[in-house]
Design an enzyme around this catalytic site. Structure first.
Site, PDB file in Angstrom:
ATOM      1  N   VAL B  81       0.863  -1.180   0.000  1.00 16.49           N
ATOM      2  CA  VAL B  81       0.000   0.000   0.000  1.00 16.49           C
ATOM      3  C   VAL B  81       0.901   1.232   0.000  1.00 16.49           C
ATOM      4  O   VAL B  81       1.814   1.341   0.813  1.00 16.49           O
ATOM      5  CB  VAL B  81      -0.890   0.010   1.266  1.00 16.49           C
ATOM      6  CG1 VAL B  81      -1.781   1.239   1.285  1.00 16.49           C
ATOM      7  CG2 VAL B  81      -1.721  -1.260   1.337  1.00 16.49           C
ATOM      8  N   CYS B  82       0.639   2.139  -0.915  1.00 17.43           N
ATOM      9  CA  CYS B  82       1.472   3.345  -1.026  1.00 17.43           C
ATOM     10  C   CYS B  82       1.331   4.210   0.228  1.00 17.43           C
ATOM     11  O   CYS B  82       0.224   4.580   0.621  1.00 17.43           O
ATOM     12  CB  CYS B  82       1.069   4.155  -2.244  1.00 17.43           C
ATOM     13  SG  CYS B  82       1.904   5.753  -2.299  1.00 17.43           S
ATOM     14  N   VAL B  83       2.455   4.549   0.801  1.00 21.96           N
ATOM     15  CA  VAL B  83       2.429   5.261   2.074  1.00 21.96           C
ATOM     16  C   VAL B  83       1.814   6.656   1.955  1.00 21.96           C
ATOM     17  O   VAL B  83       1.005   7.067   2.800  1.00 21.96           O
ATOM     18  CB  VAL B  83       3.843   5.312   2.714  1.00 21.96           C
ATOM     19  CG1 VAL B  83       4.828   6.071   1.849  1.00 21.96           C
ATOM     20  CG2 VAL B  83       3.782   5.945   4.092  1.00 21.96           C
TER      21      VAL B  83
END
Lengths: 119, 134
Positions: B81-83
């Site tokens: 998941v993209c931070v």
């Protein structure tokens, strides 16, 4: 091996966060030392129109970031010639455009790319 | 002889509202059962909503979050998941949440939060990347 990555912008930048997150991908590709092209097609030409005021939408103006692409080793932003003409725009109305390319050549660029991205 | 292809998958839309995460999941399952490889699934933009632990769909509906978690548990597919997408939308890694007094248990099992670099690395390592959800 370095790959050729082409990022296609076909819509205006502001009004939501998508373009900003797309721009992050472009910068990341450059950070990985890939060959990166950024091409504006269709309504994407509106993305680089000068004098945009996204502040009025309470949004960050991401246009200046495009001006820094060369610092990341990206060979500037290319705009499709027909897209400009069809929308009655001239190159001097756009911000930080490095190349103008006919549609046929844009097609060739996409055909030879390893990966194509859009948002 | 059939060609084995390595895929990097990006999911950009929230579950249930759009078909994108269903399509992505079905694609991954089909690719695996056809003998292909899925290097990584990267959740970007609103795709991060696929990773919320507390999703509670009605019992007779598919559970999209759990379906991803199972994919990780059974097939060891890396779910990233993209931070920055996640933080913007209120999904925090436990360690970050602790620092900012946020909710520490938001992320579902099987997912990890990391940077966009993992997406680009996935693209470069793969033969094809496919994006689900505009």
């Amino acid at each position: 091996m370095s790959k050729h990555l082409v990022f296609i912008i076909d819509k205006p930048l502001h009004g939501n966060v998508k373009a900003q997150e797309f721009l992050d991908s472009i910068l990341m590709a450059a950070a990985f030392d890939q060959r990166v092209d950024v091409v504006l097609v269709g309504d994407g030409v509106f993305a680089m129109l000068d004098n945009q005021q996204p502040e009025k939408l309470d949004m960050k103006n991401i246009l200046p970031v495009f001006g820094t692409l060369s610092l990341y080793g990206i060979n500037g932003v290319t705009v499709e010639e027909e897209a400009l003409r069809e929308r009655g725009l001239v190159i001097s109305q756009l911000h930080e455009i490095s190349n103008v390319m006919p549609r046929e050549k844009v097609k060739q660029t996409m055909l030879t790319a390893h990966h194509i991205f859009s948002f | 002889m059939s060609l084995k292809v390595k895929f990097a998958i990006q999911v950009n839309a929230s579950p249930y509202q759009y078909q994108a995460s269903d399509s992505a999941w079905h694609f991954v399952m089909s690719a695996l059962s056809s003998g292909h490889e899925v290097y990584r699934v990267f959740f970007y933009n609103d795709g991060i909503y696929n990773a919320f632990r507390d999703a509670r769909p009605p019992g007779d509906e598919r559970h999209i979050v759990e379906r991803w978690a199972t994919l990780n548990a059974v097939h060891d597919i890396d779910l990233v998941v993209c931070v920055s997408s996640a933080q913007r939308r209120g999904l925090l890694d436990a360690s970050v949440a602790e620092k900012v007094s946020g909710y520490q248990h938001a992320l579902a099992d099987g997912f990890r939060i990391a940077g966009l670099g993992l997406w680009m690395e996935g693209v470069i390592e793969s033969d094809r990347h496919i994006v689900f959800g505009a």
